[in-house]
Design a protein around this motif. Structure first.
Motif, PDB file in Angstrom:
ATOM      1  N   ALA A   1      31.549  15.950  20.465  1.00  0.00           N
ATOM      2  CA  ALA A   1      30.603  15.112  21.211  1.00  0.00           C
ATOM      3  C   ALA A   1      30.855  15.176  22.712  1.00  0.00           C
ATOM      4  O   ALA A   1      30.390  14.323  23.456  1.00  0.00           O
ATOM      5  CB  ALA A   1      30.710  13.660  20.740  1.00  0.00           C
ATOM      6  N   ALA A   2      31.579  16.202  23.174  1.00  0.00           N
ATOM      7  CA  ALA A   2      31.974  16.255  24.577  1.00  0.00           C
ATOM      8  C   ALA A   2      30.765  16.298  25.514  1.00  0.00           C
ATOM      9  O   ALA A   2      30.756  15.624  26.542  1.00  0.00           O
ATOM     10  CB  ALA A   2      32.879  17.454  24.828  1.00  0.00           C
ATOM     11  N   ASP A   3      29.754  17.104  25.178  1.00  0.00           N
ATOM     12  CA  ASP A   3      28.588  17.208  26.060  1.00  0.00           C
ATOM     13  C   ASP A   3      27.883  15.863  26.192  1.00  0.00           C
ATOM     14  O   ASP A   3      27.498  15.456  27.280  1.00  0.00           O
ATOM     15  CB  ASP A   3      27.618  18.258  25.524  1.00  0.00           C
ATOM     16  N   ARG A   4      27.701  15.191  25.065  1.00  0.00           N
ATOM     17  CA  ARG A   4      27.041  13.894  25.099  1.00  0.00           C
ATOM     18  C   ARG A   4      27.908  12.873  25.830  1.00  0.00           C
ATOM     19  O   ARG A   4      27.411  12.087  26.635  1.00  0.00           O
ATOM     20  CB  ARG A   4      26.763  13.429  23.664  1.00  0.00           C
ATOM     21  N   SER A   5      29.211  12.889  25.593  1.00  0.00           N
ATOM     22  CA  SER A   5      30.101  11.945  26.241  1.00  0.00           C
ATOM     23  C   SER A   5      30.178  12.186  27.737  1.00  0.00           C
ATOM     24  O   SER A   5      30.368  11.245  28.520  1.00  0.00           O
ATOM     25  CB  SER A   5      31.501  12.029  25.632  1.00  0.00           C
ATOM     26  N   ALA A   6      30.051  13.443  28.168  1.00  0.00           N
ATOM     27  CA  ALA A   6      30.109  13.748  29.598  1.00  0.00           C
ATOM     28  C   ALA A   6      29.015  13.014  30.351  1.00  0.00           C
ATOM     29  O   ALA A   6      29.220  12.574  31.490  1.00  0.00           O
ATOM     30  CB  ALA A   6      29.993  15.255  29.816  1.00  0.00           C
ATOM     31  N   ILE A   7      27.840  12.865  29.746  1.00  0.00           N
ATOM     32  CA  ILE A   7      26.761  12.101  30.385  1.00  0.00           C
ATOM     33  C   ILE A   7      27.194  10.657  30.584  1.00  0.00           C
ATOM     34  O   ILE A   7      27.005  10.066  31.656  1.00  0.00           O
ATOM     35  CB  ILE A   7      25.478  12.163  29.531  1.00  0.00           C
ATOM     36  N   GLY A   8      27.803  10.067  29.560  1.00  0.00           N
ATOM     37  CA  GLY A   8      28.286   8.698  29.676  1.00  0.00           C
ATOM     38  C   GLY A   8      29.371   8.559  30.718  1.00  0.00           C
ATOM     39  O   GLY A   8      29.415   7.561  31.463  1.00  0.00           O
TER      40      GLY A   8
ATOM     41  N   VAL B   1      21.908  -1.044  40.451  1.00  0.00           N
ATOM     42  CA  VAL B   1      22.332   0.281  40.006  1.00  0.00           C
ATOM     43  C   VAL B   1      23.523   0.206  39.061  1.00  0.00           C
ATOM     44  O   VAL B   1      23.572   0.899  38.035  1.00  0.00           O
ATOM     45  CB  VAL B   1      22.662   1.173  41.222  1.00  0.00           C
ATOM     46  N   TYR B   2      24.504  -0.629  39.394  1.00  0.00           N
ATOM     47  CA  TYR B   2      25.709  -0.738  38.559  1.00  0.00           C
ATOM     48  C   TYR B   2      25.354  -1.107  37.120  1.00  0.00           C
ATOM     49  O   TYR B   2      25.808  -0.462  36.167  1.00  0.00           O
ATOM     50  CB  TYR B   2      26.656  -1.781  39.151  1.00  0.00           C
ATOM     51  N   ASN B   3      24.567  -2.144  36.954  1.00  0.00           N
ATOM     52  CA  ASN B   3      24.239  -2.602  35.597  1.00  0.00           C
ATOM     53  C   ASN B   3      23.435  -1.571  34.818  1.00  0.00           C
ATOM     54  O   ASN B   3      23.712  -1.316  33.648  1.00  0.00           O
ATOM     55  CB  ASN B   3      23.478  -3.933  35.667  1.00  0.00           C
ATOM     56  N   VAL B   4      22.432  -0.971  35.467  1.00  0.00           N
ATOM     57  CA  VAL B   4      21.616   0.020  34.772  1.00  0.00           C
ATOM     58  C   VAL B   4      22.466   1.229  34.394  1.00  0.00           C
ATOM     59  O   VAL B   4      22.383   1.742  33.263  1.00  0.00           O
ATOM     60  CB  VAL B   4      20.416   0.443  35.638  1.00  0.00           C
ATOM     61  N   ALA B   5      23.320   1.692  35.323  1.00  0.00           N
ATOM     62  CA  ALA B   5      24.155   2.865  35.044  1.00  0.00           C
ATOM     63  C   ALA B   5      25.149   2.566  33.924  1.00  0.00           C
ATOM     64  O   ALA B   5      25.361   3.397  33.026  1.00  0.00           O
ATOM     65  CB  ALA B   5      24.898   3.297  36.310  1.00  0.00           C
ATOM     66  N   LEU B   6      25.773   1.398  33.953  1.00  0.00           N
ATOM     67  CA  LEU B   6      26.742   1.058  32.913  1.00  0.00           C
ATOM     68  C   LEU B   6      26.055   0.912  31.560  1.00  0.00           C
ATOM     69  O   LEU B   6      26.554   1.408  30.539  1.00  0.00           O
ATOM     70  CB  LEU B   6      27.471  -0.237  33.277  1.00  0.00           C
ATOM     71  N   ASN B   7      24.922   0.243  31.537  1.00  0.00           N
ATOM     72  CA  ASN B   7      24.184   0.087  30.277  1.00  0.00           C
ATOM     73  C   ASN B   7      23.788   1.444  29.703  1.00  0.00           C
ATOM     74  O   ASN B   7      23.872   1.673  28.485  1.00  0.00           O
ATOM     75  CB  ASN B   7      22.928  -0.760  30.498  1.00  0.00           C
ATOM     76  N   ALA B   8      23.348   2.346  30.575  1.00  0.00           N
ATOM     77  CA  ALA B   8      22.979   3.684  30.116  1.00  0.00           C
ATOM     78  C   ALA B   8      24.211   4.466  29.672  1.00  0.00           C
ATOM     79  O   ALA B   8      24.185   5.176  28.662  1.00  0.00           O
ATOM     80  CB  ALA B   8      22.245   4.436  31.228  1.00  0.00           C
ATOM     81  N   GLY B   9      25.305   4.321  30.411  1.00  0.00           N
ATOM     82  CA  GLY B   9      26.520   5.042  30.071  1.00  0.00           C
ATOM     83  C   GLY B   9      27.073   4.664  28.711  1.00  0.00           C
ATOM     84  O   GLY B   9      27.585   5.519  27.972  1.00  0.00           O
TER      85      GLY B   9
ATOM     86  N   ALA C   1      29.365  -6.213  24.125  1.00  0.00           N
ATOM     87  CA  ALA C   1      27.986  -6.687  23.967  1.00  0.00           C
ATOM     88  C   ALA C   1      26.991  -5.641  24.447  1.00  0.00           C
ATOM     89  O   ALA C   1      25.956  -5.405  23.802  1.00  0.00           O
ATOM     90  CB  ALA C   1      27.799  -7.998  24.742  1.00  0.00           C
ATOM     91  N   ILE C   2      27.278  -4.987  25.580  1.00  0.00           N
ATOM     92  CA  ILE C   2      26.382  -3.949  26.092  1.00  0.00           C
ATOM     93  C   ILE C   2      26.276  -2.796  25.104  1.00  0.00           C
ATOM     94  O   ILE C   2      25.184  -2.267  24.844  1.00  0.00           O
ATOM     95  CB  ILE C   2      26.882  -3.456  27.461  1.00  0.00           C
ATOM     96  N   ARG C   3      27.412  -2.408  24.550  1.00  0.00           N
ATOM     97  CA  ARG C   3      27.418  -1.321  23.570  1.00  0.00           C
ATOM     98  C   ARG C   3      26.597  -1.706  22.340  1.00  0.00           C
ATOM     99  O   ARG C   3      25.806  -0.906  21.827  1.00  0.00           O
ATOM    100  CB  ARG C   3      28.859  -1.020  23.166  1.00  0.00           C
ATOM    101  N   HIS C   4      26.752  -2.941  21.875  1.00  0.00           N
ATOM    102  CA  HIS C   4      26.012  -3.411  20.707  1.00  0.00           C
ATOM    103  C   HIS C   4      24.502  -3.429  20.960  1.00  0.00           C
ATOM    104  O   HIS C   4      23.717  -3.067  20.090  1.00  0.00           O
ATOM    105  CB  HIS C   4      26.489  -4.813  20.320  1.00  0.00           C
ATOM    106  N   LEU C   5      24.112  -3.834  22.174  1.00  0.00           N
ATOM    107  CA  LEU C   5      22.686  -3.986  22.479  1.00  0.00           C
ATOM    108  C   LEU C   5      22.013  -2.676  22.875  1.00  0.00           C
ATOM    109  O   LEU C   5      20.798  -2.647  23.099  1.00  0.00           O
ATOM    110  CB  LEU C   5      22.515  -4.997  23.623  1.00  0.00           C
ATOM    111  N   GLY C   6      22.792  -1.586  22.941  1.00  0.00           N
ATOM    112  CA  GLY C   6      22.223  -0.315  23.359  1.00  0.00           C
ATOM    113  C   GLY C   6      21.103   0.187  22.473  1.00  0.00           C
ATOM    114  O   GLY C   6      20.231   0.927  22.930  1.00  0.00           O
ATOM    115  N   GLU C   7      21.104  -0.203  21.198  1.00  0.00           N
ATOM    116  CA  GLU C   7      20.052   0.241  20.282  1.00  0.00           C
ATOM    117  C   GLU C   7      18.833  -0.668  20.308  1.00  0.00           C
ATOM    118  O   GLU C   7      17.781  -0.303  19.786  1.00  0.00           O
ATOM    119  CB  GLU C   7      20.607   0.308  18.856  1.00  0.00           C
TER     120      GLU C   7
END
Length: 312
Positions: A158-165, A93-101, A38-44
């Protein structure tokens, strides 16, 4: 996630039906796995902070109904300080970081990264709670973070972008581990539901600066996406926490901890079915190595490390 302090039934009392704990565990794991999807779906549709605030407000309201039905909590000043820290770290922090990740990595990758939490908990317990630092823990740490390294480098172009996640998901895992260490002395004196509700409410207050963004995102979101936000607050947060607390009262923490190894495959299956996403091939190897590291770190029983990691 709820504290890991199971209590046994008193002598002479009739235990619950044998199928109830299994049903509670099944509900918990299914809802937790679905939260990553659900978090992944709502990211957009929702920014990380707005999604956190929406979920926490709904979750706090639902948890409050259950918590207040069992009386008013009366924490001491010192306990309030710990609850506040848990609310800021675990729920904020956990929720914001996970949602961003999850804007950078798929749901399956995120859940495999979060699964290193028990190793971090064991390390923190050894550092601050005088628990033994064993060879198993050292080996488990090396294996778990070797798996994380494979996950971080296994995304090809996509390694650079994935590293942020990866970094954001590891931040989420770290603040959860810190919160669980803070939570250990709390739950010996306060009911689990009260600690969870108060911390969730504090997390919602911490996320109030995102209220304007939540209003803007909600106006532009579809009705389906709005219902997904409500779903996150009601099912993976309020209901799953309640069923998990029930399971802890009827099962040992170590037995329940083993069941959380089902969360990654459940999440990957849901992500494939609902989002058409699967982790990169190398991520499976990295995730498996990380889980082996968790299992090795748990080789010697430890009060905190035996507890399941918090999925979403």
């Amino acid at each position: 996630m709820p504290p890991v302090t199971p209590t046994g039934a008193s002598a002479g009392t009739v235990g619950p039906p044998t199928w109830l704990p299994l049903a509670a565990v099944s509900v918990t794991l299914t809802f937790w796995a679905s939260a990553f999807v659900a978090i992944r779906h709502l990211g957009e549709s929702f920014s990380p902070g707005a999604l956190s605030l929406g979920r926490l407000v709904v979750g706090a309201l639902c948890l409050g109904v259950v918590a207040l039905s069992r009386g008013l909590p009366r924490p001491t000043r010192r306990q309030w300080a710990s609850i506040a820290a848990i609310g800021v770290l675990w729920f904020g922090v956990y929720n914001v970081a996970l949602n961003a990740g999850e804007r950078y990595v798929d749901a399956g990758t995120a859940v495999m990264l979060i699964q290193v939490s028990p190793v971090l908990v064991a390390l923190l317990a050894a550092m601050f709670l005088s628990e033994r630092f064993t060879a198993y823990l050292a080996l488990g740490l090396a294996l778990a973070f070797g798996g994380v390294a494979l996950i971080a480098t296994g995304s090809g172009a996509a390694a650079d972008r994935s590293a942020i996640g990866v970094v954001l998901c590891l931040l989420a895992a770290t603040v959860y581990a810190i919160s669980l260490v803070l939570q250990k002395p709390l739950v010996a004196r306060l009911p689990a539901i009260h600690v969870t509700w108060l911390a969730c409410s504090i997390g919602a207050v911490v996320c109030l600066p995102f209220a304007g963004q939540l209003v803007r995102d909600a106006r532009e979101a579809s009705a389906v996406d709005l219902w997904w936000v409500v779903y996150l607050g009601v099912f993976p947060t309020a209901i799953a926490f309640t069923t998990f607390a029930y399971a802890l009262r009827t099962m040992t923490a170590s037995s329940l901890g083993v069941t959380t190894y089902l969360v990654p495959p459940l999440t990957i299956l849901m992500g494939w079915a609902l989002l058409g996403e699967t982790p990169p091939p190398m991520t499976y190897f990295g995730g498996a190595l990380a889980l082996v590291g968790v299992a090795v770190a748990r080789r010697k029983p430890r009060t905190l490390a035996a507890g399941p990691p918090v999925p979403a």
